[in-house]
Design a protein around this motif. Sequence first.
Motif, PDB file in Angstrom:
ATOM      1  N   ILE A   1      10.029  67.518  26.975  1.00 58.20           N
ATOM      2  CA  ILE A   1      10.540  68.475  28.387  1.00 58.20           C
ATOM      3  C   ILE A   1      11.947  69.004  26.749  1.00 58.20           C
TER       4      ILE A   1
ATOM      5  N   LYS B   1      19.028  70.232  33.826  1.00 55.10           N
ATOM      6  CA  LYS B   1      18.029  70.233  34.319  1.00 55.10           C
ATOM      7  C   LYS B   1      17.153  69.000  32.667  1.00 55.10           C
TER       8      LYS B   1
ATOM      9  N   TRP C   1      18.773  66.151  33.715  1.00 58.58           N
ATOM     10  CA  TRP C   1      18.042  65.105  34.794  1.00 58.58           C
ATOM     11  C   TRP C   1      16.492  64.686  34.779  1.00 58.58           C
ATOM     12  N   GLN C   2      15.853  65.710  33.684  1.00 60.01           N
ATOM     13  CA  GLN C   2      14.525  65.202  34.058  1.00 60.01           C
ATOM     14  C   GLN C   2      14.584  63.708  32.833  1.00 60.01           C
TER      15      GLN C   2
ATOM     16  N   GLU D   1      15.007  60.846  34.586  1.00 63.92           N
ATOM     17  CA  GLU D   1      13.877  60.518  35.411  1.00 63.92           C
ATOM     18  C   GLU D   1      12.836  59.981  34.376  1.00 63.92           C
TER      19      GLU D   1
ATOM     20  N   GLY E   1       6.266  59.119  32.534  1.00 62.34           N
ATOM     21  CA  GLY E   1       6.227  60.915  32.936  1.00 62.34           C
ATOM     22  C   GLY E   1       4.342  60.746  32.489  1.00 62.34           C
TER      23      GLY E   1
END
Length: 514
Positions: free
Chosen positions: A359, A383, A386-387, A390, A396
């Motif tokens: 990321i 972005k 946010w990843q 998450e 992952g």
Amino acid sequence: MKYEEKRERKFQEKWQNEFPWVELDTTGQLMTCKVCKAYPELSDRESAFVKGCCNMRKDTLTAHDQNKKHKFCIDRSISDKRELCSLQAKNGVDMGSMYRNDKGCKTFIEHIANSEIEKIKKDVMESRYFSVLSDGSTDSSITEQEAVYIRYIGPEGKPQTECCDIVSLETADASGVLQDIDRALETIGIDENAFKSKLVGCNFDGAAVMMGKKGGVAAKVKERVPHAVAIHCVAHNLELAVLESVKTVPYLSKFDTTVKNIFLFYYYSPKKRRELRAISDLLDENAAYFSGMKQVRWLASRHRALKAIEKHYAVTVIHLENTASGKTADAAKAKGILNDFKSHKFVKFLHFMIDVTNILSMLSQGYQRDDLFITDVVRNLEKAMWQLKELQQNKGEMGRKFEEHFNTELKTFSCGKESTQTVKLDACPANSTSSDKQQSSFLEAVVEYMDKRFTVLQHPAFSDVTVSLFNDIWVLFRFIRFCTTVHVQAPYLSYVYVYAVVPYAIYIYICKPV
């Protein structure tokens, strides 16, 4: 004699026509040879024209021009280009017989350089505003150099970045650096008036001399141009945010040391690399190779390094075990690496960090793009954050792969090209609660430090851009409402809504202000 003692000698600009290698320092008191400084391994480092010559006489220039080591440097600067001509001739290109010498090469280079400079001058003068980017480094002669770039809107309406000059710093303090930046900008026609009227921003690294709030270069720029926005290089800032967050989890320091030791163990030893390849062939695995780890672009380099270790994990373990069982000087090193390398915690963190650096490396590489735009900085940052959040809730791809290939009963891990190689891991915990908490804590720290370091994006110069975009989408929605009121044909309305409004609304949502 009395006249010679009293006469104040000054540098004559016409000398540069006869001796194009000579240049003056910022004070105008010292002459240096830019060619000799470019090739310190060939030049006479004790020469006055390397250190700085204060004897403003033409005969001193003539003497240096005839110096053997100076001629070696001149020949070296031209020899690379002469070889290119020979290569093109062998490829069948008609290179002619004229100008294939030192003087002809110099003439061509000077005219090309002048043409490019004039083109940049014209574009900059026609542009309404510009920003300045600058970074420093030390060359092979241990001379501090400052690379100065300018970024502006080109004739086609797209951002352009051009190099102004690479200047040698006379003094490395803020005043000296800014003075040399001004000198570089003057080469493309930017004087004090243009600087004050068109400069809108400056971009530097985080060094105190550059970004210091009181006496840094950025502060001095704002004294001259109060409306200018000073920005810490976003790619560099991201690297620092991640490095700070790594310090919050003690184990990551040990993990980092183990990764570095693996690369150091193999990179400088052709013999070990040959042994690795032999084991790879024997096991029918991909050839193992560990390249050097780059410190400049930490995130992208680290992601590739972790991927290499994961890919060649089984082969590396077998080679380290064989080395550790021997009586060579490397046996103790191999044993020390294996202590952490074969641990359950290391392998689990290896897969976790691959997910994280995937990321962050994409974000870092996006921040290094030549066509990076203001809204891209905000959008890409949000972005990535946010990843990462998450990733706290759900493992992952690589985290799931580790769980699927680790046998909790046998304490073995399946790896390799087809997951056919089995490695028995050491120090396997009864449960993974502790490491899960550390991983969650690290992700929280990364998001927190990224948010802190990018508070500059809340400056109106950035946030207003996304606000104006939001206003644009609001105008589109009002247009749709107007079309409905006047009974515009439904098919056309639906096409506008589906293919224009909805995608643009999603885009704006992603780009919303911090």
